[in-house]
Design a protein around this motif. Structure first.
Motif, PDB file in Angstrom:
ATOM      1  N   VAL A  81      -4.696  -9.880   3.391  1.00 46.81           N
ATOM      2  CA  VAL A  81      -5.039  -8.578   4.133  1.00 46.81           C
ATOM      3  C   VAL A  81      -5.934  -7.943   3.495  1.00 46.81           C
ATOM      4  O   VAL A  81      -5.370  -7.252   2.037  1.00 46.81           O
ATOM      5  N   LEU A  85      -6.782  -2.244   6.732  1.00 43.65           N
ATOM      6  CA  LEU A  85      -5.355  -1.483   7.180  1.00 43.65           C
ATOM      7  C   LEU A  85      -5.729   0.056   7.109  1.00 43.65           C
ATOM      8  O   LEU A  85      -4.783   0.821   7.445  1.00 43.65           O
ATOM      9  N   ALA A 111       3.090   0.594   3.234  1.00 43.47           N
ATOM     10  CA  ALA A 111       2.777  -0.600   4.192  1.00 43.47           C
ATOM     11  C   ALA A 111       2.632  -1.934   3.575  1.00 43.47           C
ATOM     12  O   ALA A 111       2.012  -1.965   2.301  1.00 43.47           O
ATOM     13  N   HIS A 118       0.815  -1.170   0.023  1.00 43.97           N
ATOM     14  CA  HIS A 118      -0.014   0.045  -0.023  1.00 43.97           C
ATOM     15  C   HIS A 118       0.820   1.101  -0.212  1.00 43.97           C
ATOM     16  O   HIS A 118       1.734   1.331   0.663  1.00 43.97           O
ATOM     17  N   ASP A 163      -8.158  -4.424   1.981  1.00 44.18           N
ATOM     18  CA  ASP A 163      -7.506  -2.971   2.012  1.00 44.18           C
ATOM     19  C   ASP A 163      -8.302  -2.259   3.296  1.00 44.18           C
ATOM     20  O   ASP A 163      -7.548  -1.457   3.904  1.00 44.18           O
ATOM     21  N   THR A 178       1.923  -6.210   3.565  1.00 48.09           N
ATOM     22  CA  THR A 178       1.082  -7.204   4.280  1.00 48.09           C
ATOM     23  C   THR A 178       0.997  -8.485   3.372  1.00 48.09           C
ATOM     24  O   THR A 178       1.557  -8.390   2.136  1.00 48.09           O
TER      25      THR A 178
END
Length: 553
Positions: free
Chosen positions: A323, A328, A317, A300, A325, A319
């Motif tokens: 995960v 987060l 970020a 991200h 969006d 992940t």
């Protein structure tokens, strides 16, 4: 290896003289040193090195080399050669022309130290701090966010390759750790089936034969696990990472049926968030987004936008691929708040925005989260003549709801769900049965509604109405520019393919990518290089709907 900090110092005069002569118009590395000064000091990385031992090469300079390496897409060996032989690199690092540099393996060791401490963000923060001092970055304003998939640094495996490679990897580790013990427990045909890589095997094409091979591999792995966990086996074998990966993969894929090893049915396997995709990167997961499927991670990016200063990436970020969006969003805002880089307006796509996130962002961080809301999921929301929830009048204080037909609800109750509390409303079956507009309201015996808290409910329906207006669409089009940032990261730094194995090292790669893109953009700002606009074909430009606004830059 220890670190003995040394001051950044000035660029040696001879290096300055030769660099000016060799680069009369300058270069990125030279302009960065002239405009931003020393980006990283040795003291910033002091906690990564012991106090005693052989002095290490300057970690502050290694951090800058790592960023320049990503700017130009260099390998470790090429980056080390650039430090040894390129004048602009010596200028940026403040080295004498005769400085021999370092062995290329030093870069790998430095990354290992940074990754082990999970301090990759220090490198990105160093660039941002220098930009802030020069007035190129400030809090507030606008920011935009998007994510993209990242492929793991391993090849894709079919199911048979996956289980065979997992077993082979465990056997190799056990052979190196306790070879004498393994010789006693290994079956004779294991050397035939697992000595070579699974990709070199010719698995049968017929379904029944493939199932037989799968059961054979499953039985062999089960026997190895039984041997490893037996009292006669060395206790240290159970804690080996590859043995643990074997255990997890076998639990996820096999079970015993009447004493025989059988493959689990699809509905009996664990969800993707827990399921391993390769034994060589146990943190990689299988992800899916619309028509894209991949094994690996997700990254991200948040960048500033809408100002005359360069658009800089302020937060990165990483992940695993499972995960979502919207999960987060709180962490993204917390990361920006920690460094005083929260925007006033945060532009995101549909995957990030929910009414709860809008309310929480405004309440906790004074951030206006802007993005298109998902439409309602009921059939009433998809019909032009039916009555969605927005057609009902809600009395929040009296806890009553009035329908378009003028009837009042008979039940209002708060009921907890998995992660929140919802308000369940229903009307009288007698009222609904006799209602003349029942066919436009419900297909059941009575109308039932599910509401959220008042502030969330009001935000949800207000945003759904706003996003249909031309003013909102014009405001939101600025978010489109983040697609160009991802494209730049992919083409320049290989953003969508991990160079390393594991979430921590992949995250470090993305922090370095963000820092490299920021240096590139700062350099473009210093040289007055215009930003690229959104490309529109000549034919699309003929139609008013195909014309793009300058705000997408």
């Amino acid at each position: 290896m220890s670190m003995q900090p040394c001051g950044p110092g000035e660029v040696p005069p001879e290096t300055v003289r030769v660099a000016r002569a060799a680069f009369p118009r300058g270069s990125l590395a030279i302009r960065v040193r002239d405009e931003l000064g020393v980006l990283f000091s040795d003291e910033e990385f002091a906690d990564l090195f012991p106090a005693r031992g052989k002095p290490a090469w300057s970690p502050g300079r290694l951090a800058l080399v790592s960023v320049l390496q990503f700017v130009e897409g260099l390998t470790d060996r090429q980056a080390a050669e650039a430090v040894r032989g390129r004048i602009d690199f010596k200028y940026a690092l403040g080295l004498e022309l005769t400085d021999p540099g370092f062995d290329f393996s030093v870069l790998s060791e430095f990354r290992d130290r940074v990754a082990a401490a999970d301090q990759g963000r220090r490198v990105l923060d160093g660039i941002l701090a220098a930009a802030r001092e020069k007035g190129l970055l400030a809090g507030g304003g606008r920011a935009r966010t998007d994510s993209t998939h990242v492929l793991a640094a391993t090849r894709d495996l079919c199911w048979l390759e996956m289980v065979a490679e997992t077993l082979r990897a465990a056997l190799n580790v056990l052979a190196a750790t306790a070879g004498d013990w393994l010789v006693q427990v290994a079956e004779p045909d294991w050397f035939k089936h697992y000595a070579g890589r699974a990709e070199d095997s010719r698995f049968p094409k017929a379904r029944t034969r493939r199932e037989e091979v799968g059961r054979r591999i499953g039985a062999d792995g089960m026997r190895l696990l039984e041997a490893v966990t037996s009292p006669d086996a060395p206790g240290t074998l159970r804690t080996l990472p590859q043995v643990e990966a074997l255990r997890q993969v076998w639990v996820h894929n096999f079970h015993l049926v009447e004493g025989q090893v059988r493959r689990r049915a699809p509905k009996d396997r664990p969800p993707g968030v827990r399921r391993l995709t390769t034994p060589y990167d146990i943190e990689a997961r299988g992800g899916a987004k619309r028509d894209t499927f991949w094994d690996g991670y997700k990254v991200h990016l948040i960048e500033t936008c809408g100002t005359s200063t360069p658009n800089l990436i302020t937060h990165v970020a990483t992940t695993d691929a499972t995960v979502s969006d919207f999960d987060l969003v709180p962490a993204l805002h917390a990361g920006l708040a920690e460094r005083r880089l929260l925007p006033d307006e945060h532009l995101v796509d549909t995957g990030y925005v929910t009414a709860r996130h809008i309310v929480a962002a405004r309440r906790d961080h004074s951030v206006d989260l802007v993005g298109p809301m998902m439409p309602g999921t009921g059939w009433q929301d998809r019909s032009q003549t039916a009555f969605p929830i927005s057609a009902f009048t809600i009395d929040w204080e009296g806890q009553k709801v009035t329908c378009p037909g003028g009837k009042t609800s008979t039940r209002w109750a708060r009921e907890p769900t998995r992660d929140k509390t919802e308000i369940r409303v229903q009307f009288s079956q007698t009222d609904c049965r006799s209602c003349p507009v029942k066919d436009s309201c419900t297909r059941g015996p009575r109308r039932k509604l599910t509401l959220q808290d008042q502030d969330i409910h009001q935000v949800l329906h207000r945003r759904r109405a706003e996003q249909e207006t031309t003013a909102w669409m014009r405001r939101y089009r600025l978010r489109a520019g983040v697609e160009g940032t991802i494209s730049q990261g992919v083409q320049r730094c290989g953003l969508r393919r991990s160079r390393y194995r594991g979430l921590t090292k992949t995250s470090l790669q993305h922090q370095l990518t963000g820092a490299a893109l920021n240096l590139t953009r700062i350099d473009a700002h210093l040289t007055n290089t215009p930003r690229a606009g959104t490309r529109t074909s000549h034919f699309a430009a003929l139609h008013p709907a195909g014309q793009q606004l300058d705000g997408a830059k």
